[in-house]
Each structure stands twice: as structure tokens, then as C-alpha cells.
Write a protein that holds these residues in place. Structure first.
Motif, mmCIF file in Angstrom:
data_model
loop_
_atom_site.group_PDB
_atom_site.id
_atom_site.type_symbol
_atom_site.label_atom_id
_atom_site.label_comp_id
_atom_site.label_asym_id
_atom_site.label_seq_id
_atom_site.Cartn_x
_atom_site.Cartn_y
_atom_site.Cartn_z
ATOM 1 N N CYS A 123 0.832 -1.408 0.049
ATOM 2 C CA CYS A 123 -0.061 -0.048 -0.290
ATOM 3 C C CYS A 123 0.929 1.228 0.038
ATOM 4 N N LYS A 124 1.799 0.875 0.507
ATOM 5 C CA LYS A 124 3.095 2.675 0.425
ATOM 6 C C LYS A 124 3.136 2.596 -0.543
ATOM 7 N N ARG A 144 -0.575 3.783 -4.837
ATOM 8 C CA ARG A 144 -1.093 4.194 -3.480
ATOM 9 C C ARG A 144 -2.413 4.306 -3.339
ATOM 10 N N TYR A 145 -2.723 4.309 -5.436
ATOM 11 C CA TYR A 145 -4.111 4.284 -5.332
ATOM 12 C C TYR A 145 -4.925 3.614 -5.089
#
Length: 229
Positions: free
Chosen positions: A217-218, A221-222
Motif C-alpha cells: 500500500c505504501k 498509493r491508488y
């Protein structure tokens, strides 16, 4: 709970039954409200929807039956997901019922070029769906994390975290125009909100149960649409 995988014969019967049921139900939702079979937009839409689906199902049946079996699951384990699925079912039923009535009463006048353009977008959405499944063999239809499942970071997953939902947004979001109806854009406008609710709940499960998902997730981002969300 450990379940026994379906045999090839059982899987084939299930796939054939699901496809036939999909054709019959979709046809009924489109043609019965229209009151006529002279509805070329509906015929074109069904060809674009069900022929690629049948071909890809036959491909998975031969080369990746485990993935096909995952895609045939419908029972959600998460209570919140069951509620979200119920809402999405209502939204999609309204989306596919309205175009027939629109055709019968002549509410909309969608130009042919726009219908064809929407058909192309629907087909591109299904292509994204296929590419995503080829990249991630654990892409179940339900929200769950299996043993030995790993985070996928390649292909469409390098752009957004939920490319299958982006594919469904393209397919269903442009279905009203493909079916020649402006009015059906009203119920389908609720579909993005349904997807957002589903994604937010699904990510809680993935963060809790899938190793490496927080780090992923880092990097990506989308969640659904690049540069937007």
C-alpha cells in the motif's frame, strides 16, 4: 474449513450452468421490459459480454481450474461484504432493467457512435479483467485470504491495488450507454460508492491477514483509479 476441489466434470457443468443462467437472466432483464426482440443494442451487448466470458472460462477450465473455481464462489464470509453485495445487486438489477423500458417508451436517443464507443469500453474493461486474473491466480470472487497467498505487485497491480474493481467499473459504468439508455446512468451512478465501501472493507481484511500488504500500500498509493483514489 478444507474443501475438496471440484472435478473437471463438475466444474464444467457448473460453468455451463452459470453461463446459461447469465444469458437467460440478462436477456430477460433486457428484452422483457423492452417488449421486443428488435433491440440491437442489447444483442450487441450480450455478444460482447458473454462470448469473451465463455472463451475465457473454457481457457481457465483447461489451464487453471483452481482459479476458475475461486471465481465461481459467491458466498461471502465477511458480514459487511454480504450487505454490500446485496446493495450492489439492487443497483445492477436497476441498471439492466431500465434500458429495456427506455427502449419501449423511447425516453433516450443515444447516437449509434456513442453506443459503439461504450461497447468498446465494456470490451476493454473485460480485457483488463482477464489480464488481472492472469496476473493473480488468487483473485477470488469473494473477500478472503488463502494459505500461501502472496501480494501481487506486477501488471495492473503496479498501477492500482484493485484492478478487478476498476474493470467492473468500466464494464458496468458504460453498460447503460452500450444499451442505448441515458436514464440507466442514474442507478449505475451509485455503483462507485458500492465499490468504495467494498474496497475499504476488503483492505481491512488484507491488512489483517495478508503478509506484505501494508508495504504494498505504501508503494501503490491508488486503490481504484490512478491519480484519483
Amino acid at each position: 474449513m478444507i474443501t475438496t476441489p471440484l472435478s473437471t466434470r463438475q466444474l464444467r457443468r457448473l460453468v455451463i450452468g452459470r453461463v446459461l443462467a447469465g444469458v437467460l437472466v440478462t436477456g430477460a432483464m433486457l428484452f422483457l421490459p423492452a417488449g421486443t426482440l428488435l433491440y440491437w443494442e442489447a444483442w450487441a451487448f450480450m455478444v460482447i459480454l458473454f462470448i469473451p466470458m465463455s472463451v475465457f472460462a473454457a481457457y481457465l477450465l483447461r489451464y487453471n481450474p483452481a482459479l476458475l473455481e475461486r471465481r465461481l464462489k459467491t458466498r461471502e464470509g465477511e458480514p459487511q461484504q454480504r450487505r454490500i453485495v446485496a446493495v450492489s445487486t439492487v443497483v445492477l438489477f436497476a441498471t439492466f432493467l431500465l434500458p429495456g423500458f427506455d427502449k419501449r417508451f423511447g425516453w433516450s436517443s443515444v447516437p449509434v457512435w456513442l453506443v459503439i464507443a461504450a461497447d468498446v469500453v465494456v470490451l476493454l474493461g473485460y480485457l483488463l479483467f482477464v489480464l488481472t486474473l492472469r496476473e493473480n491466480e488468487y483473485a477470488s470472487r469473494t473477500v478472503e485470504v488463502e494459505q500461501q497467498q502472496q501480494v501481487i505487485t506486477t501488471g495492473p497491480y503496479s498501477l492500482v491495488r484493485h484492478p478487478l474493481y476498476l474493470a467492473s467499473l468500466l464494464i458496468f459504468g458504460f453498460s447503460p450507454l452500450a444499451l442505448g439508455s441515458y436514464w440507466a446512468l442514474i442507478p449505475v451512478a451509485l455503483y462507485p460508492a458500492v465499490l468504495v465501501a467494498r474496497i475499504l472493507n476488503e483492505e481491512k481484511v488484507l491488512l489483517r491477514e495478508l503478509d506484505g500488504y501494508a508495504d504494498y500500500c505504501k508503494v501503490v498509493r491508488y486503490r481504484l483509479i490512478p491519480r484519483i483514489w
